[in-house]
Design a protein around this motif. Structure first.
Motif, mmCIF file in Angstrom:
data_model
loop_
_atom_site.group_PDB
_atom_site.id
_atom_site.type_symbol
_atom_site.label_atom_id
_atom_site.label_comp_id
_atom_site.label_asym_id
_atom_site.label_seq_id
_atom_site.Cartn_x
_atom_site.Cartn_y
_atom_site.Cartn_z
ATOM 1 N N HIS A 151 7.724 -1.480 0.190
ATOM 2 C CA HIS A 151 8.174 -2.666 -0.790
ATOM 3 C C HIS A 151 7.160 -2.900 -1.826
ATOM 4 C CE1 HIS A 151 10.620 -4.381 2.927
ATOM 5 N NE2 HIS A 151 11.194 -3.136 2.275
ATOM 6 N N ARG A 152 7.724 -3.094 -2.917
ATOM 7 C CA ARG A 152 6.731 -3.545 -4.136
ATOM 8 C C ARG A 152 7.260 -4.829 -4.793
ATOM 9 N NH1 ARG A 152 3.701 -0.008 -2.358
ATOM 10 N NH2 ARG A 152 3.031 1.816 -3.067
ATOM 11 N N VAL A 153 6.586 -5.686 -4.854
ATOM 12 C CA VAL A 153 6.977 -7.051 -5.452
ATOM 13 C C VAL A 153 6.281 -7.004 -6.845
ATOM 14 C CG1 VAL A 153 6.519 -9.614 -5.260
ATOM 15 C CG2 VAL A 153 6.906 -8.342 -3.150
ATOM 16 N N ARG A 154 7.212 -7.285 -7.917
ATOM 17 C CA ARG A 154 6.720 -7.530 -9.184
ATOM 18 C C ARG A 154 6.548 -8.870 -9.635
ATOM 19 N NH1 ARG A 154 11.142 -3.925 -12.097
ATOM 20 N NH2 ARG A 154 12.281 -5.703 -11.706
ATOM 21 N N ALA A 155 7.603 -9.684 -9.145
ATOM 22 C CA ALA A 155 7.515 -11.005 -9.976
ATOM 23 C C ALA A 155 8.295 -12.053 -8.888
ATOM 24 C CB ALA A 155 8.219 -11.274 -11.076
ATOM 25 N N SER A 159 7.464 -19.443 -9.188
ATOM 26 C CA SER A 159 6.039 -19.104 -8.604
ATOM 27 C C SER A 159 5.211 -20.092 -8.070
ATOM 28 C CB SER A 159 5.181 -18.512 -9.770
ATOM 29 O OG SER A 159 4.846 -19.236 -10.853
ATOM 30 N N ALA A 172 11.485 -10.264 -7.282
ATOM 31 C CA ALA A 172 12.120 -9.140 -7.940
ATOM 32 C C ALA A 172 11.050 -8.022 -7.551
ATOM 33 C CB ALA A 172 12.057 -9.350 -9.532
ATOM 34 N N GLY A 173 11.502 -6.913 -7.450
ATOM 35 C CA GLY A 173 10.815 -5.774 -6.963
ATOM 36 C C GLY A 173 11.391 -4.588 -6.620
ATOM 37 N N HIS A 174 10.979 -3.612 -5.960
ATOM 38 C CA HIS A 174 11.975 -2.451 -5.629
ATOM 39 C C HIS A 174 11.464 -1.901 -4.300
ATOM 40 C CE1 HIS A 174 8.334 0.247 -6.865
ATOM 41 N NE2 HIS A 174 8.171 -0.559 -8.017
#
Length: 199
Positions: A151-155, A159, A172-174
């Motif tokens: 998992h990668r978290v971008r935003a 917040s 949001a991420g991928h």
């Protein structure tokens, strides 16, 4: 008992293939016939119930490995009862899990349950999970485990939120997997607190 053909491998070593057992399981004496001579002794061969993997938990984990699997089945686990039986006579030092093409150490977690950690994998996808309580004879036709991308978290939006909690946060991420959400494996962790995530 049944006699089968043996071949000489080297020196005092011969090889033969065990015939089907007359009974379900148990120890039988093993003798070597050399012409008219019968070579006996204290050797015995033990017939065991064939092991089978029924379930793996969890069903998915990351490519980086390290997911602790509980592999449930029959015919392994040492101990009586309906779940494990004494079929494969699991010992802590010998048991192995085969996850895809990799073989890793396993330990007996309970009757009929072995625990092992997944190795690293190169690509996402499904792999077969089998076990060998003696470290050599693996089961076949068992369950599967799914390797998923990291998992990668971008935003985050928002917040920040109230100290008492309750804010609905969109991440949001991928690398997020819908199947992981369906299985209940997807969660958000806020410091040391975790909350279930919805797809």
């Amino acid at each position: 008992g049944a006699a089968v053909r043996a071949t000489r491998a080297r020196g005092v070593l011969v090889r033969c293939v065990a015939p089907p057992a007359a009974a379900e399981r148990g120890a039988v004496p093993l003798r070597v016939l050399d012409g008219d001579a019968v070579c006996g002794g204290a050797a015995a061969f033990v017939y065991r119930v064939a092991g089978a993997v029924h379930r793996v938990h969890p069903l998915a984990g990351g490519l980086g490995g390290g997911t602790l699997l509980a592999v449930s089945g029959s015919g392994f686990g040492g101990g009586g009862g309906g779940g494990g039986g004494a079929g494969l006579g699991t010992t802590a030092s010998a048991a192995r899990c085969r996850i895809g093409d990799a073989s890793v150490p396993a330990r007996r977690a309970a009757a009929g349950v072995l625990a092992c950690a997944t190795p690293r994998a190169r690509t996402p996808g499904y792999v077969a999970v089998e076990v060998a309580a003696d470290g050599h004879e693996f089961t076949s036709g068992g369950a599967h485990f799914e390797y998923q991308r990291a998992h990668r978290v971008r935003a985050l939006a928002p917040s920040s939120g109230p100290a008492e909690g309750g804010a609905l946060v969109r991440v949001a991420g991928h690398g997020f997997a819908r199947r992981a959400a369906v299985l209940g494996y997807l969660a958000c962790r806020f410091n040391r607190s975790s909350a279930a995530a919805a797809w």
